[in-house]
Write a protein that holds these residues in place. Structure first.
Motif, short mmCIF file in Angstrom:
data_model
loop_
_atom_site.label_atom_id
_atom_site.label_comp_id
_atom_site.label_asym_id
_atom_site.label_seq_id
_atom_site.Cartn_x
_atom_site.Cartn_y
_atom_site.Cartn_z
N ILE A 56 43.85 43.08 27.84
CA ILE A 56 44.12 43.28 29.26
C ILE A 56 45.61 43.08 29.52
O ILE A 56 46.22 42.12 29.05
CB ILE A 56 43.29 42.31 30.10
N THR A 57 46.19 44.02 30.26
CA THR A 57 47.60 43.92 30.64
C THR A 57 47.73 44.26 32.12
O THR A 57 46.81 44.80 32.73
CB THR A 57 48.48 44.90 29.83
N GLY B 121 36.99 38.24 27.64
CA GLY B 121 37.83 37.49 28.55
C GLY B 121 37.62 35.99 28.36
O GLY B 121 36.89 35.54 27.49
N ALA B 122 38.27 35.23 29.20
CA ALA B 122 38.26 33.77 29.04
C ALA B 122 36.88 33.17 29.26
O ALA B 122 36.53 32.17 28.65
CB ALA B 122 39.26 33.15 30.01
N THR B 123 36.05 33.79 30.12
CA THR B 123 34.74 33.21 30.44
C THR B 123 33.59 34.08 29.98
O THR B 123 32.45 33.85 30.36
CB THR B 123 34.64 33.00 31.96
N GLY B 124 33.87 35.10 29.17
CA GLY B 124 32.82 35.96 28.67
C GLY B 124 32.22 36.87 29.72
O GLY B 124 31.06 37.29 29.61
N ALA C 225 42.38 52.04 29.78
CA ALA C 225 41.32 52.02 30.78
C ALA C 225 41.79 51.24 31.99
O ALA C 225 42.50 50.25 31.86
CB ALA C 225 40.05 51.39 30.21
N GLU C 226 41.42 51.71 33.16
CA GLU C 226 41.77 51.02 34.41
C GLU C 226 40.61 50.13 34.81
O GLU C 226 39.46 50.56 34.86
CB GLU C 226 42.07 52.04 35.50
N LEU C 227 40.93 48.86 35.12
CA LEU C 227 39.90 47.86 35.42
C LEU C 227 40.13 47.25 36.80
O LEU C 227 41.14 46.56 37.01
CB LEU C 227 39.94 46.76 34.36
N PRO C 228 39.25 47.49 37.77
CA PRO C 228 39.39 46.83 39.07
C PRO C 228 39.28 45.32 38.91
O PRO C 228 38.43 44.82 38.16
CB PRO C 228 38.21 47.40 39.88
N TRP D 93 39.73 38.63 35.92
CA TRP D 93 40.33 39.04 34.64
C TRP D 93 41.81 38.65 34.64
O TRP D 93 42.50 38.79 35.65
CB TRP D 93 40.19 40.53 34.45
N ARG D 94 42.27 38.21 33.47
CA ARG D 94 43.66 37.77 33.34
C ARG D 94 44.37 38.58 32.27
O ARG D 94 43.83 38.77 31.17
CB ARG D 94 43.72 36.29 32.99
#
Length: 396
Positions: free
Chosen positions: A81-82, A268-271, A296-299, A305-306
């Motif tokens: 994720i960026t 991610g950090a919390t699954g 991919a674009e992620l809302p 998400w971090r």
């Protein structure tokens, strides 16, 4: 009963039960025994389980309807994720000078156009003074040109004087435009430039660093007293409500990947899990890894998400409709056969099913259940364990 049920669950190596399942296991043995006492031999012989709605809820068992569905081939790819490059701003100082004020700290939310810091700059003072001088000179030249025009129309002065004055007025206007353009290049907005003639002289050396977009300050590289140059990156502001996921796609999977396809993301950090879509597929392969870059674009409206987190992307391709489908988490194996537990008025009944195509989420149902029936999904292994207990008791 509790000991037998725990033993049945433990026999298949399941993880520790959650609080809901613990509540189910903690029910008095008489509760379940009474519910099915009159039907025990008949019920277990036919694969039936008699449970109340309270027992089903306590076990955390969830239901899903059998009906039409879509089976898709799934591509799996690692991702990172960026921040979205479309929503990321690196804010330069634009001028040489010294930082005298800091209005925003690291992590602050800012609005577009908000002042982040102030720099005192001789370069800015000179640029503003040049602009103000050009404005005054242009006003004088325009007045002179207008006076020469009236004198020429009255035949008092020569046409040559009028033409000269008009040319000088045009040149003065060009100098104003050039000095205005320089101020714009240094970061001043239209409203700030228009307000310059009314500002005090002391304000001429101030240069305000403003946020170009709304977002969060994710980096700050200046402090009060810092000397900056036009190239100094003072702040980084990012709008994290929409993120990018950088994916590495193998060469063999590229033929199945298209922009606009849905992406299911886990990790991610919390699954957590989320849904995005492919917005870019590179036509080039990396010469070393033989993979292609995809984005991919992620809302991310709630900030779950971090950037920097690692995720796994599941991309559905070649989706086909099927008449009946069942979630894969509803499938259990009993005596080497695939079964589901169908909801009945008194609880559940075991049904052996025949499956067709399947993906990670759903399986095509060829026979064994009908459209409109409900099957147990989450925690359906509890029913499998209870069924095994009942059959063991019946055998004795």
């Amino acid at each position: 009963m509790i000991a037998l049920l725990i033993g049945a669950v433990g026999g298949v190596g399941l993880r520790p039960v959650d609080s809901a399942l613990h509540a189910f296991l903690a029910m008095p043995a008489a509760t379940l025994a009474t519910e099915g006492q009159d039907h025990a031999e008949e019920a277990h012989g036919e694969g039936e389980l008699h449970l109340t709605a309270e027992q089903i809820e306590a076990a955390g068992i969830r239901l899903a309807d059998i009906g039409e569905g879509r089976i898709a081939r799934q591509l799996s790819a690692p991702g990172t994720i960026t921040a979205s490059a479309d929503r990321l701003a690196r804010v330069p100082a634009r001028v040489a000078g010294t930082v005298t004020e800091l209005h925003r700290r690291l992590g602050d939310q800012v609005a577009a156009g908000e002042v982040l810091a102030v720099v005192e700059s001789r370069e800015m003072a000179e640029a503003k003074a040049t602009y103000l001088a050009a404005v005054r000179a242009e006003a004088l030249a325009r007045t002179t040109a207008e006076r020469e025009r009236r004198l020429w129309e009255r035949k008092i002065s020569a046409e040559q004087d009028f033409l000269k004055a008009r040319t000088e007025a045009e040149e003065a206007r060009i100098r104003v435009d050039l000095s205005r353009a320089k101020l714009s290049a240094l970061g001043l907005g239209t409203a700030e430039i228009e307000a310059l003639p009314s500002q005090p002289t002391d304000a001429l050396r101030r240069q305000e660093i403003r946020a170009p977009l709304a977002g969060r300050v994710t980096d700050r590289r200046i402090d009060i007293g810092t000397s900056v140059s036009p190239e100094t990156e003072a702040f980084v502001v990012a709008d994290l409500s929409v993120l990018w996921v950088e994916l590495a796609i193998s060469a063999s999977d590229l033929a199945h990947l298209r922009e606009g396809q849905a992406v299911h993301l886990t990790g991610g950090a919390t699954g957590q899990a989320g849904e995005g879509k492919v917005v870019f597929v590179s036509p080039m392969l990396d010469s070393q890894t033989r993979t292609a870059r995809a984005v991919a674009e992620l809302p991310n409206p709630d900030g779950r998400w971090r950037p920097g987190a690692f995720v796994t992307a599941g991309i559905a391709t070649e989706a086909q409709s099927v008449a009946l489908s069942v979630p894969t988490e509803a499938l259990q194996t009993v005596e080497g056969r695939t079964v589901v537990f169908v909801r009945t008025e008194g609880g559940f009944i075991k049904r052996e099913v025949v499956l067709g195509r399947r993906d990670e989420r759903s399986a095509e149902l060829v026979s064994g259940a009908q459209a409109g029936e409900q099957v147990a999904t989450a925690n359906s292994f509890v029913l499998k364990a209870e069924l095994g207990k009942g059959e063991a008791e019946h055998a004795h």
